[in-house]
Scaffold this active site. Sequence first.
Site, PDB file in Angstrom:
ATOM      1  N   THR A  18       0.832  -1.217   0.000  1.00 22.58           N
ATOM      2  CA  THR A  18       0.000   0.000   0.000  1.00 22.58           C
ATOM      3  C   THR A  18       0.863   1.262   0.000  1.00 22.58           C
ATOM      4  O   THR A  18       0.712   2.138  -0.855  1.00 22.58           O
ATOM      5  CB  THR A  18      -0.900   0.003   1.260  1.00 22.58           C
ATOM      6  OG1 THR A  18      -1.626  -1.212   1.267  1.00 22.58           O
ATOM      7  CG2 THR A  18      -1.868   1.173   1.260  1.00 22.58           C
ATOM      8  N   ALA A  48      11.969  -3.963  -4.731  1.00 24.25           N
ATOM      9  CA  ALA A  48      12.038  -5.371  -4.339  1.00 24.25           C
ATOM     10  C   ALA A  48      10.778  -5.773  -3.578  1.00 24.25           C
ATOM     11  O   ALA A  48      10.286  -5.018  -2.726  1.00 24.25           O
ATOM     12  CB  ALA A  48      13.263  -5.607  -3.452  1.00 24.25           C
ATOM     13  N   LYS A 111       6.790   1.275  12.286  1.00 17.86           N
ATOM     14  CA  LYS A 111       6.643   1.658  13.710  1.00 17.86           C
ATOM     15  C   LYS A 111       6.945   0.491  14.645  1.00 17.86           C
ATOM     16  O   LYS A 111       7.539   0.671  15.708  1.00 17.86           O
ATOM     17  CB  LYS A 111       5.227   2.192  13.961  1.00 17.86           C
ATOM     18  CG  LYS A 111       4.153   1.193  13.619  1.00 17.86           C
ATOM     19  CD  LYS A 111       2.855   1.861  13.277  1.00 17.86           C
ATOM     20  CE  LYS A 111       2.184   1.103  12.156  1.00 17.86           C
ATOM     21  NZ  LYS A 111       1.143   1.792  11.484  1.00 17.86           N
ATOM     22  N   VAL A 138       4.790   7.436  12.498  1.00 20.39           N
ATOM     23  CA  VAL A 138       3.791   7.905  13.467  1.00 20.39           C
ATOM     24  C   VAL A 138       2.820   8.861  12.777  1.00 20.39           C
ATOM     25  O   VAL A 138       3.238   9.854  12.176  1.00 20.39           O
ATOM     26  CB  VAL A 138       4.458   8.628  14.658  1.00 20.39           C
ATOM     27  CG1 VAL A 138       3.407   9.195  15.608  1.00 20.39           C
ATOM     28  CG2 VAL A 138       5.377   7.676  15.412  1.00 20.39           C
ATOM     29  N   ILE A 142       1.029  13.321   9.169  1.00 19.50           N
ATOM     30  CA  ILE A 142       1.162  14.454  10.106  1.00 19.50           C
ATOM     31  C   ILE A 142       2.642  14.605  10.490  1.00 19.50           C
ATOM     32  O   ILE A 142       3.229  13.663  11.011  1.00 19.50           O
ATOM     33  CB  ILE A 142       0.313  14.231  11.383  1.00 19.50           C
ATOM     34  CG1 ILE A 142      -1.144  13.977  11.026  1.00 19.50           C
ATOM     35  CG2 ILE A 142       0.441  15.426  12.318  1.00 19.50           C
ATOM     36  CD1 ILE A 142      -2.032  13.613  12.212  1.00 19.50           C
ATOM     37  N   GLY A 193     -12.156  -0.629   4.332  1.00 20.94           N
ATOM     38  CA  GLY A 193     -10.690  -0.551   4.286  1.00 20.94           C
ATOM     39  C   GLY A 193     -10.096   0.228   5.444  1.00 20.94           C
ATOM     40  O   GLY A 193      -8.904   0.544   5.424  1.00 20.94           O
ATOM     41  N   GLU A 196      -7.974  -3.784   9.272  1.00 22.39           N
ATOM     42  CA  GLU A 196      -7.352  -4.962   8.662  1.00 22.39           C
ATOM     43  C   GLU A 196      -8.251  -6.177   8.877  1.00 22.39           C
ATOM     44  O   GLU A 196      -9.088  -6.182   9.791  1.00 22.39           O
ATOM     45  CB  GLU A 196      -6.024  -5.255   9.366  1.00 22.39           C
ATOM     46  CG  GLU A 196      -5.059  -4.102   9.429  1.00 22.39           C
ATOM     47  CD  GLU A 196      -4.135  -4.055   8.232  1.00 22.39           C
ATOM     48  OE1 GLU A 196      -4.004  -5.086   7.560  1.00 22.39           O
ATOM     49  OE2 GLU A 196      -3.574  -2.977   7.979  1.00 22.39           O
ATOM     50  N   LYS A 211       3.531   3.636  18.292  1.00 21.96           N
ATOM     51  CA  LYS A 211       3.701   5.054  17.931  1.00 21.96           C
ATOM     52  C   LYS A 211       3.994   5.891  19.176  1.00 21.96           C
ATOM     53  O   LYS A 211       4.821   6.803  19.143  1.00 21.96           O
ATOM     54  CB  LYS A 211       2.432   5.561  17.234  1.00 21.96           C
ATOM     55  CG  LYS A 211       2.130   4.807  15.944  1.00 21.96           C
ATOM     56  CD  LYS A 211       0.736   5.127  15.450  1.00 21.96           C
ATOM     57  CE  LYS A 211       0.347   4.282  14.258  1.00 21.96           C
ATOM     58  NZ  LYS A 211      -1.087   4.374  13.934  1.00 21.96           N
ATOM     59  N   GLY A 309      -3.011   5.477   5.522  1.00 20.71           N
ATOM     60  CA  GLY A 309      -3.362   5.443   4.107  1.00 20.71           C
ATOM     61  C   GLY A 309      -2.105   5.658   3.275  1.00 20.71           C
ATOM     62  O   GLY A 309      -1.187   6.364   3.687  1.00 20.71           O
TER      63      GLY A 309
HETATM   64  N1  LIG Z   1      -0.765   1.477   5.448  1.00 25.49           N
HETATM   65  C1  LIG Z   1      -0.675   2.573   6.201  1.00 25.49           C
HETATM   66  O1  LIG Z   1      -1.596   3.372   6.251  1.00 25.49           O
HETATM   67  C2  LIG Z   1       0.567   2.846   6.997  1.00 25.49           C
HETATM   68  C3  LIG Z   1       0.667   4.050   7.712  1.00 25.49           C
HETATM   69  C4  LIG Z   1       1.839   4.330   8.422  1.00 25.49           C
HETATM   70  C5  LIG Z   1       2.866   3.391   8.435  1.00 25.49           C
HETATM   71  N2  LIG Z   1       2.711   2.213   7.750  1.00 25.49           N
HETATM   72  C6  LIG Z   1       3.822   1.278   7.799  1.00 25.49           C
HETATM   73  O2  LIG Z   1       4.330   1.128   6.471  1.00 25.49           O
HETATM   74  C7  LIG Z   1       4.851  -0.179   6.287  1.00 25.49           C
HETATM   75  C8  LIG Z   1       4.179  -0.832   5.064  1.00 25.49           C
HETATM   76  O3  LIG Z   1       2.780  -0.892   5.313  1.00 25.49           O
HETATM   77  P1  LIG Z   1       1.753  -1.242   4.141  1.00 25.49           P
HETATM   78  O4  LIG Z   1       0.406  -0.842   4.647  1.00 25.49           O
HETATM   79  O5  LIG Z   1       2.227  -0.699   2.838  1.00 25.49           O
HETATM   80  O6  LIG Z   1       1.867  -2.843   4.129  1.00 25.49           O
HETATM   81  P2  LIG Z   1       1.483  -3.831   2.955  1.00 25.49           P
HETATM   82  O7  LIG Z   1       0.447  -3.230   2.085  1.00 25.49           O
HETATM   83  O8  LIG Z   1       1.237  -5.149   3.578  1.00 25.49           O
HETATM   84  O9  LIG Z   1       2.848  -3.884   2.082  1.00 25.49           O
HETATM   85  C9  LIG Z   1       3.968  -4.617   2.472  1.00 25.49           C
HETATM   86  C10 LIG Z   1       4.642  -5.109   1.212  1.00 25.49           C
HETATM   87  O10 LIG Z   1       5.821  -5.797   1.571  1.00 25.49           O
HETATM   88  C11 LIG Z   1       5.802  -7.105   0.997  1.00 25.49           C
HETATM   89  N3  LIG Z   1       6.441  -8.026   1.922  1.00 25.49           N
HETATM   90  C12 LIG Z   1       6.164  -8.178   3.249  1.00 25.49           C
HETATM   91  N4  LIG Z   1       6.970  -9.088   3.802  1.00 25.49           N
HETATM   92  C13 LIG Z   1       7.775  -9.514   2.801  1.00 25.49           C
HETATM   93  C14 LIG Z   1       8.821 -10.468   2.736  1.00 25.49           C
HETATM   94  N5  LIG Z   1       9.190 -11.162   3.831  1.00 25.49           N
HETATM   95  N6  LIG Z   1       9.445 -10.667   1.564  1.00 25.49           N
HETATM   96  C15 LIG Z   1       9.074  -9.973   0.478  1.00 25.49           C
HETATM   97  N7  LIG Z   1       8.084  -9.066   0.441  1.00 25.49           N
HETATM   98  C16 LIG Z   1       7.446  -8.839   1.605  1.00 25.49           C
HETATM   99  C17 LIG Z   1       4.340  -7.444   0.794  1.00 25.49           C
HETATM  100  O11 LIG Z   1       4.196  -8.390  -0.234  1.00 25.49           O
HETATM  101  P3  LIG Z   1       2.772  -9.128  -0.492  1.00 25.49           P
HETATM  102  O12 LIG Z   1       1.970  -8.174  -1.311  1.00 25.49           O
HETATM  103  O13 LIG Z   1       3.148 -10.366  -1.217  1.00 25.49           O
HETATM  104  O14 LIG Z   1       2.185  -9.409   0.868  1.00 25.49           O
HETATM  105  C18 LIG Z   1       3.764  -6.083   0.415  1.00 25.49           C
HETATM  106  O15 LIG Z   1       3.891  -5.822  -0.968  1.00 25.49           O
HETATM  107  C19 LIG Z   1       4.585  -0.916   7.612  1.00 25.49           C
HETATM  108  O16 LIG Z   1       5.726  -0.820   8.428  1.00 25.49           O
HETATM  109  C20 LIG Z   1       3.452  -0.127   8.230  1.00 25.49           C
HETATM  110  O17 LIG Z   1       3.417  -0.223   9.634  1.00 25.49           O
HETATM  111  C21 LIG Z   1       1.599   1.936   7.032  1.00 25.49           C
END
Ligand SMILES: NC(=O)c1ccc[n+]([C@@H]2O[C@H](COP(=O)([O-])OP(=O)(O)OC[C@H]3O[C@@H](n4cnc5c(N)ncnc54)[C@H](OP(=O)(O)O)[C@@H]3O)[C@@H](O)[C@H]2O)c1
Length: 434
Positions: A18, A48, A111, A138, A142, A193, A196, A211, A309
């Site tokens: 995402t 990657a 985080k 965090v 913001i 959405g 989770e 956070k 997001g």
């Molecule tokens: N989403 C938010 O709103 C948000 C906000 C603030 C911070 N964050 C932080 O941002 C980071 C990413 O979040 P996200 O929401 O983008 O997560 P996500 O949508 O689950 O994306 C993670 C990506 O990494 C890949 N991945 C995970 N483990 C892997 C592994 N062992 N080997 C290879 N690829 C791997 C996943 O592949 P697959 O598609 O195959 O699963 C996916 O494409 C996290 O640390 C989260 O806490 C997210």
Amino acid sequence: MKSDSRAAVRVGLIGFGTVGQAFARLLARETPDLQSRRGVALSLAAVANRSIDRKRDRGLGEGVRWTEDLASVATDPGIDLVVELLGGIEPANGLIRAALNTGKSVVTANKMLLARHGTELQALAREKGVGLGIEAAVAGGIPILRALRSSFTGDRVTAVSGILNGTCNFILTEMEKTGRPYDEVLAEAQRLGYAEADPASDVGGDDAAYKLALLARLAFGRDVAFDQITREGITRLLPCDFVYARRLLLTPRQLAVARLLESGHLLLSVRTHLVSETSLLAKVTGPFNAVEVRGESGGPFIFSGRGAGGGPTATAVLADVVEIARGGAPAAPPLGFGVLEPCVPATPEEFVSPFYLRFVVRDRSGIIADLARILADHGANIEAVFQAPYEDKSALPFVMTLEPVSGKALAGALVEIDSLTFHVVPPLALPMTE
Ligand SMILES: NC(=O)c1ccc[n+]([C@@H]2O[C@H](COP(=O)([O-])OP(=O)(O)OC[C@H]3O[C@@H](n4cnc5c(N)ncnc54)[C@H](OP(=O)(O)O)[C@@H]3O)[C@@H](O)[C@H]2O)c1
């Protein structure tokens, strides 16, 4: 690492989910403008992820190397800066260390990893003289960490608190608006959405605690550990809590709180509070976040906006990338303080607040007298008792409010109260906050 018009800073992206996809698209969109108007030259060199073929995006340009070999990006001499957007502890931790060890700066939104290992990662980045950007970890878009790291250095922060989990805030504000029960609103949040498939980390308080650990380190320079934060989720709130809260001109908000007490101890908690309906926090609704910082001289400040997001979080990632590309390793340590002092958490005696106690009971005579006796034995004074007209005597909700009482005294009373046989569900205690 300074960018100029000749040598672009080459970015390697690990994790194309995402936030990773939103970041890559934002980078592609902003690259020309960043170069022509801000003088920052960036290029996306590699992406990657596992099963990379299903992820390839030709719109990001022909020069991008797409790979399933995450470590090859972390150590590639052709990459200057690694953006880690996988999430979780491993392999993210090992990859970030490998990148820092090979002299690359790193930007991460992770985080969970930073809450558990941020202090060591900061030390490694400083030892290697490279940047470590953590803004996106965090409250999404913001810019609160940057503010704490630089704008608040002229003041002593006495408290940092806020609504740090959009899933909880969406559920609580929907329950309030519609009167529907928790399970129904959670299912809707998942459809939209905002939650989770496995919501445990969000609704149970862990996500906000990750956070808060980071915010508290930046605010107080203490090495706050995740496990020092007491955590209580939102899953026990019932529709009747919103009815009673409204009668008290209050509303439930899941708050993460870090407050420096006169003893020098830090009060650290994530739990539901009842806040005044007219407070700024009550105006933060749906998936929005807000962080309040109190300074000894500057007073309270509120930062509010989209705390999650892909789009908002990607802006924070890109801002870190630009900052590092402009100046190499930023002068300020990522956690605001080069050396963090040990954190001594407050004891339950030190948390004193008026409380809301909600009971659901099988009606019989003498219930209030039993409760009043136990509360008095523990030094808790009842302020008022509220009972809305309910028909069902086999599951009758009512509420007591208590004058300010310590968390320890209340916990002692609740152990005894829990053992009484008239409860239909366990009693719920929520602090009432100004
Ligand atoms: N989403 C938010 O709103 C948000 C906000 C603030 C911070 N964050 C932080 O941002 C980071 C990413 O979040 P996200 O929401 O983008 O997560 P996500 O949508 O689950 O994306 C993670 C990506 O990494 C890949 N991945 C995970 N483990 C892997 C592994 N062992 N080997 C290879 N690829 C791997 C996943 O592949 P697959 O598609 O195959 O699963 C996916 O494409 C996290 O640390 C989260 O806490 C997210």
